[in-house]
Design an enzyme around this catalytic site. Sequence first.
Site, PDB file in Angstrom:
ATOM      1  N   HIS A 114      50.636  43.677  25.784  1.00  0.00           N
ATOM      2  CA  HIS A 114      52.073  43.855  25.936  1.00  0.00           C
ATOM      3  C   HIS A 114      52.849  42.625  25.485  1.00  0.00           C
ATOM      4  O   HIS A 114      53.890  42.747  24.867  1.00  0.00           O
ATOM      5  CB  HIS A 114      52.431  44.220  27.374  1.00  0.00           C
ATOM      6  CG  HIS A 114      52.120  45.637  27.706  1.00  0.00           C
ATOM      7  ND1 HIS A 114      50.872  46.057  28.084  1.00  0.00           N
ATOM      8  CD2 HIS A 114      52.902  46.743  27.705  1.00  0.00           C
ATOM      9  CE1 HIS A 114      50.900  47.365  28.302  1.00  0.00           C
ATOM     10  NE2 HIS A 114      52.119  47.807  28.076  1.00  0.00           N
ATOM     11  N   ASP A 115      52.365  41.444  25.820  1.00  0.00           N
ATOM     12  CA  ASP A 115      52.974  40.191  25.367  1.00  0.00           C
ATOM     13  C   ASP A 115      52.229  39.044  26.052  1.00  0.00           C
ATOM     14  O   ASP A 115      51.753  39.190  27.169  1.00  0.00           O
ATOM     15  CB  ASP A 115      54.459  40.143  25.722  1.00  0.00           C
ATOM     16  CG  ASP A 115      55.222  39.119  24.897  1.00  0.00           C
ATOM     17  OD1 ASP A 115      54.608  38.491  24.019  1.00  0.00           O
ATOM     18  OD2 ASP A 115      56.432  38.963  25.122  1.00  0.00           O
TER      19      ASP A 115
END
Length: 167
Positions: A114-115
């Site tokens: 996701h990050d």
Amino acid sequence: HSCPVWAIGRSSLYLKVQRPDLLASYAMMMLIAMWLKFLIIWRFARLWALCDGIEVVENMQRCVCNNYCITSFWRGWHVSFNRWLVRYLYVPLGGRKYRLVNVWLVFGFVALWHDAELKLLAWGMLNALFMVGESLAACVWRSKVFSTVRALPETSRWVRAAAGASY
């Protein structure tokens, strides 16, 4: 965003609230809003694929409020991504044989997917912690110690509901 839930999140007002019941209510509202947002997006994408003659898996299989354990929640949240994770990460890492370790690795991967942020890594590790705790509790529940309680269907149902509502 014009939705009050997102506006509260953007303004960080929830951080100033000290009452646990309000924080829990906000967290639940945020989870339901995320579920509804993703449900609408994925349903439209699925409709478009079905119009093209492509059968795709239903990603949001049940409402976020209709889960009694973390495992079933994650199995039904984003089914296609879950299947990919199981097929290409969980099983090659050893599957159920190393479940208590693999959960940490898979959720760490999902957080990085996701990050690369510390808050997402913390989110992944908390989910892994809850899944490991749930897995250990299930092992204890299946042990001989609770065999008499499991034999009583009404009592067993109440114990499982209380366990599912505890987190």
